[in-house]
Write a protein that holds these residues in place. Structure first.
Motif, PDB file in Angstrom:
ATOM      1  N   LEU A   1      12.643   5.273   0.963  1.00  0.00           N
ATOM      2  CA  LEU A   1      12.790   5.488   2.533  1.00  0.00           C
ATOM      3  C   LEU A   1      12.582   4.215   3.258  1.00  0.00           C
ATOM      4  O   LEU A   1      13.339   3.680   4.274  1.00  0.00           O
ATOM      5  N   LEU A   2      11.806   3.176   2.787  1.00  0.00           N
ATOM      6  CA  LEU A   2      11.250   2.015   3.439  1.00  0.00           C
ATOM      7  C   LEU A   2      12.312   1.162   3.829  1.00  0.00           C
ATOM      8  O   LEU A   2      12.285   0.467   4.935  1.00  0.00           O
ATOM      9  N   PRO A   3      13.209   0.924   2.841  1.00  0.00           N
ATOM     10  CA  PRO A   3      14.225  -0.114   3.256  1.00  0.00           C
ATOM     11  C   PRO A   3      15.251   0.382   4.855  1.00  0.00           C
ATOM     12  O   PRO A   3      15.516  -0.447   5.465  1.00  0.00           O
TER      13      PRO A   3
ATOM     14  N   LEU B   1      11.583  12.960   6.503  1.00  0.00           N
ATOM     15  CA  LEU B   1      12.128  11.731   6.870  1.00  0.00           C
ATOM     16  C   LEU B   1      13.376  11.335   5.991  1.00  0.00           C
ATOM     17  O   LEU B   1      14.230  10.651   6.259  1.00  0.00           O
ATOM     18  N   ARG B   2      13.301  12.017   4.684  1.00  0.00           N
ATOM     19  CA  ARG B   2      14.362  11.641   3.812  1.00  0.00           C
ATOM     20  C   ARG B   2      15.511  12.450   4.441  1.00  0.00           C
ATOM     21  O   ARG B   2      16.674  12.083   4.103  1.00  0.00           O
TER      22      ARG B   2
ATOM     23  N   ALA C   1       4.784   7.488  -3.696  1.00  0.00           N
ATOM     24  CA  ALA C   1       5.220   6.253  -3.581  1.00  0.00           C
ATOM     25  C   ALA C   1       6.585   6.078  -3.949  1.00  0.00           C
ATOM     26  O   ALA C   1       7.261   4.839  -3.322  1.00  0.00           O
ATOM     27  N   ALA C   2       7.225   6.833  -4.931  1.00  0.00           N
ATOM     28  CA  ALA C   2       8.597   6.660  -5.097  1.00  0.00           C
ATOM     29  C   ALA C   2       9.319   6.949  -3.862  1.00  0.00           C
ATOM     30  O   ALA C   2      10.451   6.333  -3.648  1.00  0.00           O
ATOM     31  N   LEU C   3       9.218   8.101  -3.265  1.00  0.00           N
ATOM     32  CA  LEU C   3       9.826   8.291  -1.842  1.00  0.00           C
ATOM     33  C   LEU C   3       9.776   7.348  -1.010  1.00  0.00           C
ATOM     34  O   LEU C   3      10.685   7.218  -0.195  1.00  0.00           O
TER      35      LEU C   3
ATOM     36  N   ALA D   1       0.823  -1.384  -0.002  1.00  0.00           N
ATOM     37  CA  ALA D   1      -0.140  -0.163  -0.038  1.00  0.00           C
ATOM     38  C   ALA D   1       1.020   1.089  -0.228  1.00  0.00           C
ATOM     39  O   ALA D   1       0.666   2.273  -0.424  1.00  0.00           O
ATOM     40  N   LEU D   2       1.971   1.315   0.697  1.00  0.00           N
ATOM     41  CA  LEU D   2       2.914   2.390   0.874  1.00  0.00           C
ATOM     42  C   LEU D   2       3.770   2.625  -0.447  1.00  0.00           C
ATOM     43  O   LEU D   2       4.097   3.697  -0.835  1.00  0.00           O
TER      44      LEU D   2
END
Length: 1013
Positions: A557-559, A595-596, A551-553, A542-543
């Protein structure tokens, strides 16, 4: 060119000393220009020159070697400039100087393990072909022969290593040969040990015992360092004696123990030739406390029933190295299935995380920045990453079941669990770090993993890393820059390797990057701590799905965020919370940018999302508060005066009471959230938390009081003078500014009618205000938050308790306290503090109660009454079935014990000691010490116990969103509370032990000081 300039050009550091060595008689006939050119090839020319002169003094015939072509002398100077310890070995054993000339044109290939074993067996006169080889030599002579032969072979390997055309490419082969050499030494030592054992045991009994030495760690993985402990486990079996009889298990264990102990003695006991390395058997079942040897059946039973999770991770490297290799293969076959199913064991994730944290915590602070092995971005990070992936995916994929780290990286890439580019980068960085370690250890053959500190040593190290044909002289600064880059890359690789494939799978990305099967992705999430891998994949999808910038950001970030969430107590809740907060903020450009651009903000956010239901729920309705995570100043609690100024300003812009009280409640909720986040970031101690929360409650009460007065008395601009003045007095922990999250507020209500006002009308107005005040503060914010608790005002401490009127006049309080007040009421007033209302009335109320709560003398009967009530509270108010040792409020050594003891001291002595006249428990405790009413040591225990109990109480509601006065028994909840209390990961049991021990001591002090027992 002058000699000084030649020396500088050649890379020498100690010019004066090197000039003296060049003038040594041993070099009198040597061509100096040629010699300086040869020495320039050495990593440390100063060291190479000194070692050369000392060797020539022992063996003058070596001088002829210096006349050979440069290509032939190159190995000599490379070795002498790389290893002072091996040069000293050759000086100590000059009969082995031929190893230098034998390797003047070193072969690039490694020596087979069989040849190494044959050479060391020959050194101790053992028959390598015998089924159970028994050496012809025993004692120190055999030990010396083995160690000398080992070091000759080590020197031969070192020459090939330092002359390798590509040191990074040759490194795995070096580690493998070092491991084979160690295994050969263990085999030869076992042969000697068998011969020595026949002096105390019958030879046929010794021959009947089969022993396999299982190599663990780097030796087991065939990636050994030049200097390292060799980790081993011993397994034994028996065969019949020649007469057909068999040994008892007890006799076999006795002989096996003698053989294993003998091996360690041959390798590392004192002898004319120094020890080789330590034989470390502490990875065996039960560690130091367990038997040195076990039968195969005993090993299997232990690992099936009692082994901890980390022990299976250690078995990844297990390899039969010496002795009965057939027995060793049976050992490996029996334990292999347990190893590859261990990732599904309960507590696996927690044990792996705890091991990671222990490694970091055990680094001395002075060495942290110099650690090549254990520091951030070091060898352990690579090894941990690779081993965890092997344990996760090796459960079903046998292709990744390899022991050597570099081979495991390649296998994981081939199987599709690591991207090939990431695998190449990780493999390169691992070899680079290992090469650093090898070159540093080779100098003195000492076990070290620290980057040298001096510029000279770093310059020599940088040169030792180069391939022979590289002519650029490296600078120490360049080495340190490259090392720093690699450390950063290794930390980033962990995130890319573990989490990016999950994103590629969830977002259905193509490509060059890895995309895991759903089963593999879920297995990886489970091993990293996610309890609901399928649900986690839905959140990730979903993210990250779609082509939007958001979605690209998120994919970028998610890793990192998934790793930080996995380090938390409840990664699943953290990921769900992150999704909810992200959806609440929608496309806000500042959010993902924060967050980035701020890793500290992102890490803080992940920490609270995976550790706090309360904060997560509040963030969902106050998502803009995420902006505070990146700014410590924004997180600091807002002082009461500033809160009240803001509330008053906002209320002035709204006419309706509903709109005004909503603003008051929202401000309170916001400040509770701010305090909780600041607390989570470690910026507040417990006392500051209590003050901040009390200020937020006080501002809310003051705002609600103004609204209620306006409703009852009318608009201040239009109304006549009110018939009575109002005052809200805080009691209990609110009075002491010592509250926690979700605390109710104990209060007294006071009013003082105007002289010309009708007493009945004044009373009715005061009662209406009090009633309205409670209703206003009980309303929930919109939208409601499950974990949010409205502010409940509790007036049970008023005169006559729940039977008395809710609000009294000041004169009524005066008469009551003068004529009828009980001791408990005087005690309750010790923490009375005006919160809101008329300032003049507040001053007069304090003046009224001070003589009551700070009596000149406390009657002995009153002391007995305080003690009686405390005993009754303990007997009656502790919830039925509650464990008194775990109840943080009313239990043994908890909040109540400390507070009652302090309050008794105040009642007894505050009349004479003004410093005791405070509503703060800790301030009063400190004052009691200053007044010699309590020993400092006892007070320190009481304070520590009170603070820990307060912290546990706060941590429980932060974790669950529900208040509780009990130290959790559930392990996950206890872990969450331990983290909130400042303990490292995996410290649930430690918090429990500390709390029970500390409160036990506090209870003992309380009983002696309060009851006089």
């Amino acid at each position: 060119m002058s000699l000084t300039r030649q020396l500088i050009s050649g890379g020498f550091a100690d010019l004066e000393k090197s000039a003296r060595f060049l003038d040594a008689p041993e070099l009198k006939t040597v061509d100096r220009e040629r010699l300086l050119a040869d020495l320039a090839e050495a990593a440390d020319p100063d060291l190479a020159l000194q070692s050369l002169v000392r060797l020539l003094a022992l063996r003058p015939h070596l001088r002829s070697v210096l006349d050979q072509p440069a290509r032939a002398t190159f190995p000599l100077f490379r070795l002498l400039g790389a290893s002072e310890a091996l040069a000293e070995f050759l000086m100590r054993r000059p009969e082995h100087l031929d190893v230098l000339t034998a390797r003047l044109a070193p072969e690039p290939e490694t020596v087979p393990a069989g040849r190494l074993r044959d050479a060391l067996m020959a050194a101790v006169d053992a028959d390598p072909e015998a089924e159970t080889p028994v050496a012809g030599r025993t004692g120190p002579d055999a030990w010396v022969a083995l160690r000398v032969a080992y070091r000759r072979l080590l020197t031969d390997l070192a020459i090939r290593d330092v002359c390798a055309l590509d040191p990074l490419d040759f490194l795995p082969a070096v580690g493998a040969e070092l491991a084979d050499l160690a295994a050969a030494a263990l085999d030869a030592a076992l042969a000697v040990s068998r011969a020595e054992a026949t002096a105390t045991h019958p030879a046929e009994d010794v021959a009947a015992v089969r022993l396999c030495i299982i190599a663990m760690g780097k030796c087991g993985a065939r990636e050994l360092n030049y200097v390292s402990d060799v980790d081993v486990i011993h397994v034994i079996d028996t065969v019949p004696r020649p007469d057909g009889s068999t040994l008892t298990d007890e006799a076999a264990v006795t002989i096996g123990t003698a053989l294993a102990a003998g091996v360690a003695r041959v390798i590392s006991a004192s002898a004319p030739e120094p020890a080789l390395w330590e034989v470390d058997a502490n990875l065996r079942p039960e560690g130091r406390e367990g038997p040195l040897v076990r039968t195969l059946a005993s090993h299997v039973t232990y690992y099936q029933r009692w082994a901890q999770n980390w022990e299976f991770q250690a078995l990844l490297k297990a390899r039969p190295a010496a002795g009965d290799l057939e027995l060793g293969e049976r050992y490996r076959a029996a334990l292999g299935p347990l190893v590859w199913s261990s990732s599904g064991r309960e507590g696996f994730v927690e044990s792996v995380q705890a091991m990671r944290h222990r490694v970091s915590e055990n680094i001395p602070a002075r060495d942290r920045e110099r650690q090549i092995k254990l520091g951030a971005g070091g060898l352990r990070d690579v090894e941990f990453s690779v081993q965890l992936l092997q344990l996760v995916h090796g459960k079903v994929d046998e292709s990744v079941r390899v022991a050597t780290t570099t081979a495991a990286i390649d296998a994981l890439a081939s199987a599709g669990y690591i991207g090939r580019a990431d695998a190449r980068e990780m493999g390169h960085h691992y070899r680079f770090l290992r090469l650093l370690e090898h070159r540093i250890q080779l100098v003195r053959l000492r076990r070290t993993h620290l980057m040298p500190e001096s510029d000279h040593a770093r310059r020599a190290l940088a040169k030792a890393l180069l391939a022979p044909e590289e002519t650029v002289r490296p600078a120490p600064e360049a080495l340190m820059t490259e090392w720093a880059r690699i450390k950063r890359d290794v930390r980033a690789l962990h995130e890319r390797i573990f989490y990016r494939p999950l994103l590629n799978t969830a977002a259905h990305l193509s490509a060059d990057d890895v995309r895991l099967s759903p089963e593999a992705a879920q297995a990886r999430l489970a091993a990293l701590g996610y309890g609901d891998p399928r649900g986690a994949m839905r959140h990730i999808e979903a993210l990250t799905a779609g082509v939007s910038r958001r979605a690209a950001l998120q994919r970028q970030l998610l890793p990192v965020l998934l790793g930080w969430l996995a380090d938390g107590v409840d990664p699943d809740a953290g990921l769900l919370g992150f999704r909810r907060v992200s959806e609440a903020l929608g496309t806000s450009p500042w959010y993902l940018g924060l967050l980035r651009d701020s890793s500290s903000a992102a890490e803080r956010l992940c920490h609270v999302l995976s550790s706090s239901r309360l904060i997560t729920d509040l963030l969902e309705v106050e998502p803009e508060a995420v902006a505070w995570f990146g700014n410590d100043d924004e997180l600091r609690p807002v002082p009461f005066a500033a809160q009240w100024a803001e509330i008053r300003s906002k209320m002035s812009r709204h006419a309706s009471a509903d709109a005004q009280i909503r603003l008051v409640r929202l401000t309170r909720r916001r400040e509770i959230l701010r305090t909780a986040i600041c607390d989570a970031a470690g910026l507040l101690d417990q006392a500051a938390v209590g003050r901040a929360l009390a200020d937020a409650d006080r501002a809310a009460v003051l705002g609600a009081l103004h609204i209620a007065e306006r409703e009852v008395f009318g608009d201040p601009q239009d109304r006549p003078e009110p018939p009575t003045a109002m005052l809200v007095v805080g009691m209990g922990r609110q009075g002491g500014r010592e509250i926690g999250y979700g605390s109710d507020m104990d209060v007294l209500y006071v009013h003082d009618p105007r002289p010309d006002a009708d007493p009945t009308e004044a009373r009715k107005a005061a009662e209406a205000i009090v009633a309205r005040l409670g209703v206003l503060l009980q309303q929930r914010c919109t939208p409601p938050v499950l974990a949010e608790r409205p502010l409940t005002l509790d007036a049970a401490l008023r005169p006559e308790g729940r039977q008395g009127p809710m609000v009294r006049t000041l004169s009524s309080y005066r008469e009551y306290y003068h004529r009828w007040a009980d001791t408990w009421e005087a005690q309750a007033l010790l923490r009375a503090r005006p919160l809101a209302g008329d300032d003049d009335l507040a001053a007069r109320f304090v003046e009224l109660i001070d003589p009551v709560r700070y009596p000149a003398k406390l009657d002995p009967a009153a002391v007995r009454e305080v003690r009686r009530i405390k005993a009754r509270v303990e007997a009656e108010r502790l919830p039925r079935g509650a464990d008194p040792s775990r109840h943080v409020k009313l239990g043994r050594g908890g909040l109540s014990d400390v507070e009652w003891l302090v309050q008794l001291l105040q009642l007894q002595h505050a009349g004479a000691v003004p410093e005791l006249r405070t509503t703060s428990t800790l301030d009063a405790l400190h004052a009691a010490v200053e007044a010699d009413l309590l020993p400092a040591e006892a007070a320190a225990v009481l304070e520590e116990s009170w603070l820990l109990a307060s912290r546990v109480r706060c941590g429980t509601i932060i974790w669950s969103g529900r208040p509780s006065d009990v130290l959790p028994a559930d392990r996950r909840a206890l872990e969450a509370v331990a983290r909130w209390c400042g303990y490292p990961a995996g410290s649930a049991a430690r918090l429990e032990e500390d709390y029970l021990r500390l409160t036990r001591r506090a209870r003992g002090i309380f009983e002696r000081r309060f009851y006089g027992t």
